[in-house]
Design a protein around this motif. Sequence first.
Motif, PDB file in Angstrom:
ATOM      1  N   LEU A 185       0.834  -1.204   0.000  1.00  0.00           N
ATOM      2  CA  LEU A 185       0.000   0.000   0.000  1.00  0.00           C
ATOM      3  C   LEU A 185       0.868   1.253   0.000  1.00  0.00           C
ATOM      4  O   LEU A 185       0.606   2.222  -0.718  1.00  0.00           O
ATOM      5  CB  LEU A 185      -0.903   0.030   1.236  1.00  0.00           C
ATOM      6  N   MET A 188       2.056   1.830  -3.414  1.00  0.00           N
ATOM      7  CA  MET A 188       0.989   2.246  -4.322  1.00  0.00           C
ATOM      8  C   MET A 188       0.737   3.755  -4.182  1.00  0.00           C
ATOM      9  O   MET A 188       0.599   4.466  -5.172  1.00  0.00           O
ATOM     10  CB  MET A 188      -0.290   1.455  -4.036  1.00  0.00           C
ATOM     11  N   PHE A 238      -4.888  12.666 -19.576  1.00  0.00           N
ATOM     12  CA  PHE A 238      -5.644  11.495 -20.033  1.00  0.00           C
ATOM     13  C   PHE A 238      -4.738  10.268 -20.094  1.00  0.00           C
ATOM     14  O   PHE A 238      -5.163   9.152 -19.845  1.00  0.00           O
ATOM     15  CB  PHE A 238      -6.264  11.732 -21.423  1.00  0.00           C
ATOM     16  N   ILE A 241      -2.597   9.799 -15.955  1.00  0.00           N
ATOM     17  CA  ILE A 241      -3.261   9.329 -14.730  1.00  0.00           C
ATOM     18  C   ILE A 241      -3.281   7.802 -14.703  1.00  0.00           C
ATOM     19  O   ILE A 241      -2.751   7.176 -13.782  1.00  0.00           O
ATOM     20  CB  ILE A 241      -4.683   9.915 -14.613  1.00  0.00           C
ATOM     21  N   LEU A 242      -3.853   7.189 -15.736  1.00  0.00           N
ATOM     22  CA  LEU A 242      -3.870   5.725 -15.734  1.00  0.00           C
ATOM     23  C   LEU A 242      -2.483   5.157 -16.048  1.00  0.00           C
ATOM     24  O   LEU A 242      -2.192   4.006 -15.728  1.00  0.00           O
ATOM     25  CB  LEU A 242      -4.914   5.209 -16.732  1.00  0.00           C
ATOM     26  N   PRO A 254      -2.845  -5.825  -8.383  1.00  0.00           N
ATOM     27  CA  PRO A 254      -3.419  -6.849  -9.265  1.00  0.00           C
ATOM     28  C   PRO A 254      -2.796  -6.860 -10.663  1.00  0.00           C
ATOM     29  O   PRO A 254      -2.274  -5.849 -11.137  1.00  0.00           O
ATOM     30  CB  PRO A 254      -4.897  -6.449  -9.361  1.00  0.00           C
ATOM     31  N   TYR A 256      -4.086  -6.897 -13.547  1.00  0.00           N
ATOM     32  CA  TYR A 256      -4.658  -6.103 -14.650  1.00  0.00           C
ATOM     33  C   TYR A 256      -3.897  -4.810 -14.919  1.00  0.00           C
ATOM     34  O   TYR A 256      -3.995  -4.237 -15.996  1.00  0.00           O
ATOM     35  CB  TYR A 256      -6.151  -5.818 -14.430  1.00  0.00           C
TER      36      TYR A 256
ATOM     37  N   PHE B  12     -11.364  19.294 -18.759  1.00  0.00           N
ATOM     38  CA  PHE B  12     -11.839  19.087 -17.385  1.00  0.00           C
ATOM     39  C   PHE B  12     -12.674  17.816 -17.271  1.00  0.00           C
ATOM     40  O   PHE B  12     -12.470  17.006 -16.365  1.00  0.00           O
ATOM     41  CB  PHE B  12     -12.642  20.308 -16.904  1.00  0.00           C
ATOM     42  N   GLY B  14     -12.698  15.139 -19.197  1.00  0.00           N
ATOM     43  CA  GLY B  14     -11.878  13.944 -19.381  1.00  0.00           C
ATOM     44  C   GLY B  14     -11.009  13.668 -18.165  1.00  0.00           C
ATOM     45  O   GLY B  14     -10.872  12.524 -17.728  1.00  0.00           O
ATOM     46  N   THR B  15     -10.426  14.728 -17.616  1.00  0.00           N
ATOM     47  CA  THR B  15      -9.559  14.542 -16.454  1.00  0.00           C
ATOM     48  C   THR B  15     -10.348  13.956 -15.291  1.00  0.00           C
ATOM     49  O   THR B  15      -9.902  13.010 -14.632  1.00  0.00           O
ATOM     50  CB  THR B  15      -8.932  15.883 -16.045  1.00  0.00           C
ATOM     51  N   PHE B  18     -11.034  10.246 -16.074  1.00  0.00           N
ATOM     52  CA  PHE B  18      -9.899   9.341 -15.883  1.00  0.00           C
ATOM     53  C   PHE B  18      -9.499   9.245 -14.416  1.00  0.00           C
ATOM     54  O   PHE B  18      -9.094   8.189 -13.942  1.00  0.00           O
ATOM     55  CB  PHE B  18      -8.710   9.770 -16.748  1.00  0.00           C
ATOM     56  N   PHE B  19      -9.642  10.336 -13.704  1.00  0.00           N
ATOM     57  CA  PHE B  19      -9.257  10.289 -12.299  1.00  0.00           C
ATOM     58  C   PHE B  19     -10.215   9.405 -11.508  1.00  0.00           C
ATOM     59  O   PHE B  19      -9.793   8.639 -10.637  1.00  0.00           O
ATOM     60  CB  PHE B  19      -9.183  11.702 -11.709  1.00  0.00           C
ATOM     61  N   VAL B  21     -11.934   6.861 -12.681  1.00  0.00           N
ATOM     62  CA  VAL B  21     -11.610   5.470 -13.022  1.00  0.00           C
ATOM     63  C   VAL B  21     -10.378   5.022 -12.240  1.00  0.00           C
ATOM     64  O   VAL B  21     -10.342   3.929 -11.648  1.00  0.00           O
ATOM     65  CB  VAL B  21     -11.348   5.323 -14.543  1.00  0.00           C
ATOM     66  N   PHE B  22      -9.379   5.893 -12.205  1.00  0.00           N
ATOM     67  CA  PHE B  22      -8.130   5.570 -11.505  1.00  0.00           C
ATOM     68  C   PHE B  22      -8.393   5.317 -10.018  1.00  0.00           C
ATOM     69  O   PHE B  22      -7.934   4.315  -9.458  1.00  0.00           O
ATOM     70  CB  PHE B  22      -7.139   6.719 -11.704  1.00  0.00           C
ATOM     71  N   VAL B  23      -9.153   6.202  -9.396  1.00  0.00           N
ATOM     72  CA  VAL B  23      -9.445   6.038  -7.970  1.00  0.00           C
ATOM     73  C   VAL B  23     -10.206   4.734  -7.738  1.00  0.00           C
ATOM     74  O   VAL B  23      -9.920   3.990  -6.785  1.00  0.00           O
ATOM     75  CB  VAL B  23     -10.234   7.253  -7.426  1.00  0.00           C
ATOM     76  N   LEU B  25     -10.028   1.957  -9.509  1.00  0.00           N
ATOM     77  CA  LEU B  25      -9.108   0.830  -9.635  1.00  0.00           C
ATOM     78  C   LEU B  25      -8.171   0.748  -8.435  1.00  0.00           C
ATOM     79  O   LEU B  25      -7.859  -0.347  -7.951  1.00  0.00           O
ATOM     80  CB  LEU B  25      -8.293   0.962 -10.930  1.00  0.00           C
ATOM     81  N   VAL B  26      -7.722   1.912  -7.955  1.00  0.00           N
ATOM     82  CA  VAL B  26      -6.827   1.907  -6.793  1.00  0.00           C
ATOM     83  C   VAL B  26      -7.583   1.411  -5.561  1.00  0.00           C
ATOM     84  O   VAL B  26      -7.033   0.660  -4.741  1.00  0.00           O
ATOM     85  CB  VAL B  26      -6.210   3.306  -6.565  1.00  0.00           C
ATOM     86  N   HIS B  28      -9.991  -0.743  -5.588  1.00  0.00           N
ATOM     87  CA  HIS B  28     -10.051  -2.196  -5.727  1.00  0.00           C
ATOM     88  C   HIS B  28      -8.699  -2.824  -5.390  1.00  0.00           C
ATOM     89  O   HIS B  28      -8.628  -3.840  -4.686  1.00  0.00           O
ATOM     90  CB  HIS B  28     -10.469  -2.582  -7.154  1.00  0.00           C
ATOM     91  N   SER B  29      -7.620  -2.194  -5.872  1.00  0.00           N
ATOM     92  CA  SER B  29      -6.284  -2.731  -5.599  1.00  0.00           C
ATOM     93  C   SER B  29      -5.987  -2.714  -4.102  1.00  0.00           C
ATOM     94  O   SER B  29      -5.305  -3.599  -3.584  1.00  0.00           O
ATOM     95  CB  SER B  29      -5.218  -1.912  -6.333  1.00  0.00           C
ATOM     96  N   TYR B  30      -6.501  -1.710  -3.446  1.00  0.00           N
ATOM     97  CA  TYR B  30      -6.302  -1.594  -1.995  1.00  0.00           C
ATOM     98  C   TYR B  30      -6.827  -2.849  -1.306  1.00  0.00           C
ATOM     99  O   TYR B  30      -6.125  -3.489  -0.520  1.00  0.00           O
ATOM    100  CB  TYR B  30      -7.030  -0.352  -1.486  1.00  0.00           C
ATOM    101  N   TYR B  32      -7.514  -5.686  -2.683  1.00  0.00           N
ATOM    102  CA  TYR B  32      -6.770  -6.843  -3.179  1.00  0.00           C
ATOM    103  C   TYR B  32      -5.457  -7.014  -2.407  1.00  0.00           C
ATOM    104  O   TYR B  32      -5.080  -8.125  -2.019  1.00  0.00           O
ATOM    105  CB  TYR B  32      -6.497  -6.664  -4.674  1.00  0.00           C
ATOM    106  N   ILE B  33      -4.776  -5.906  -2.162  1.00  0.00           N
ATOM    107  CA  ILE B  33      -3.510  -5.973  -1.427  1.00  0.00           C
ATOM    108  C   ILE B  33      -3.749  -6.474  -0.009  1.00  0.00           C
ATOM    109  O   ILE B  33      -3.087  -7.399   0.476  1.00  0.00           O
ATOM    110  CB  ILE B  33      -2.816  -4.590  -1.406  1.00  0.00           C
TER     111      ILE B  33
END
Lengths: 456, 147
Positions: A185, A188, A238, A241-242, A254, A256, B12, B14-15, B18-19, B21-23, B25-26, B28-30, B32-33
């Motif tokens: 963590l 990350m 765009f 970030i990812l 993970p 993915y 704005f 798009g940002t 994407f942010f 989506v990123f949060v 996934l993070v 979910h990763s949290y 998972y870890i």
Amino acid sequence: MLKYQSQKIALAYFAVAMALFVIQVTMGLVIGYIYLSPNTLAEVLPFNILRMLHTNSLIVWLITGFFGIAYFIIPDEAEREIASPQLAWLQLIILVVGTLGAVLTYVFNIAHGNWLLGMQGREFLEQPLWVKVGIVVAALIFLYNVTMTYLKGRKTAVANVLLLGLWGLALFFLFAFYNPSNLALDKMFWWWVVHLWVEGVWELIMAGVLAYLMLKLTGVDREMVEKWIYGLAALSLFTGILGTGHHYYWIGTPAYWQWIGSVFSAMEVIPFFAMVLFVFTMVWKGQREHPNQAALLWALGCAVLAFFGAGIWGFLHTLSPVNYWTHGTQVTMSHGHLAFFGAYVSLNLAFITYAMPYLTNRQPYNQVLNMISFWVMAGGITFMTFALTFAGAVQTHLQRVRGENFMDVQDELYLFFVMREIAGIILVIGVALYLYSIFVPRKEEIIAPAAKQPAE
Amino acid sequence: MQTKSAARNIFFGGTIFFFVVFVGLVAHSYSYIVNTSTPPLKDSVVRGKLVWEENACINCHTLLGEGAYYAPELGNVWKRYLANNDNDPKAAREAIITWIKSMPTGVEGRRQMPHFDLTDQQLNDLVDFFEWTSKINTQNWPPNLAG
Ligand code: HEM
Ligand code: HEM
Ligand SMILES: [Fe+2]
């Protein structure tokens, strides 16, 4: 020559930045030398402490430079004086005290293990907690100061993007305070500071500053610059970030991320390429020639070297099947140096080259020397990058593919480390030439100032 | 002007997209870890990580490939020492502790690791931290024991 007197505060910021720049590259030479002669200083100041001085002074001077740049640009764009020059001074003092505090803490190992006063050992974020708090206070003062200036004045797209980048810088630094006990963590969220800075919000700063320089140096219409700037900002975030996913391959996150990180970080090349297109298009479309040709050289060089360092050298090891082999080798080092130099070191040096004649009220003297210093530094860092890239390739093969012991493999890289040190010496000579050219006035110009009017 | 405000809105919007989506996934990763890829945390591991940080070991060593490139990778140092000690955890622990205690080697021309004043408890905590770290599911990185 300055339109707003309070812009002058930038000079103090640039002076502090340049002093730290000298410390940074000097420490680079020292740790590069320890690679060649490992008993040097081993008992007095071990490698890790000197490395912290190298990397921390880099980060702090780049940010100090950004602050100075903003104090120069924002009044000009907003068309008014800075809200409070006193606060700007206070902010600088806090930064200097914090920096000195961090240096003393590292060197003398003050308050070892103390949660508030001792150093905190996460890479790049080693500053003692009280210094981190100081940085946040300084950033808050800064944001208040520039945002008030902006809100009361003209709002341009250039200022919007620049300010957004600076707000992001402060915001993501807050993750430096979050250190989970779970190492995976911790890692990350560590990247939320490190990656989301250099491949996220700092790119907005870069786009904003380059856009401002193009406006001033090439005389293109503001209209034209503003068409580009949101595009550059959008491309950066765009993808960036990812793109953080390229650090989430092997740290317990993970699987993915291997897909997401590879795809999006590969596209991070696009904004850096777009910045190259941007600066060259502006120069091509621009009608006026600004007398400060050295600043233009640095600005073009910044976009190009960033494209190579971040874009090409980043792409080199960003796909997960490649990164599996190169992760944490000298390949990473080669990329780190060229990317930081190309993007953020050059950006600062370009702006300082541009601003110094205004701040010190003289013609852009010493341009020739300044341009020579660009080529010397660029040559040095390029040589260093190639030496480390080859070192990384050999290391990857011997250690990662063949499974040979780390220390034995390092012995094989000796020659590359000698080349790195020579490259470093060349770079430092370039730094000396640069500092001479901006700080020491000349009696007369070598290049006759272009007859045409300076832009704005 | 029209294109400019359109560009700004795309930026704005798009940002934010994407942010978010990123949060997601993070987040979910949290989980998972915490639940899947890392062993449960013991107090000694937490303390060991602190010893690791207070001494800035990261500025010579890499840990899971991140850090400095001057000294060996330590994310799998536990596995390396197990392999060298016939898979005997007791012996591996002793060997790592002995190693740290016997630094610096002072060998001319060889990179040096400094001497650290660590208590037996701190040394054991460090080893617990290394052992815990070596059990993180890292998608089989590093490729081999050399790290
Ligand atoms: C100006 C922008 C950039 C800067 C200043 C920068 C700097 C750095 C630095 C210092 C590291 C090492 C971090 C550590 O200590 O572990 C790093 C790692 C990395 N960077 Fe960049 N970078 C930039 C842009 C990019 C781009 C655009 C890409 C991809 C196309 C990229 C790909 C990578 C990868 C894959 C790593 C991980 C290396 C490893 O696995 O060891 N970087 N970067
Ligand atoms: C403006 C120029 C420079 C920049 C932007 C820069 C940047 C950096 C960065 C970002 C790191 C951390 C790398 C990482 O964690 O992946 C680093 C480490 C390092 N730099 Fe520099 N540096 C510069 C100049 C120099 C010079 C002149 C030398 C001297 C030869 C040097 C030698 C080193 C060494 C030896 C390390 C540590 C490598 C390791 O961890 O094993 N740097 N530098
Ligand atoms: Fe990154």
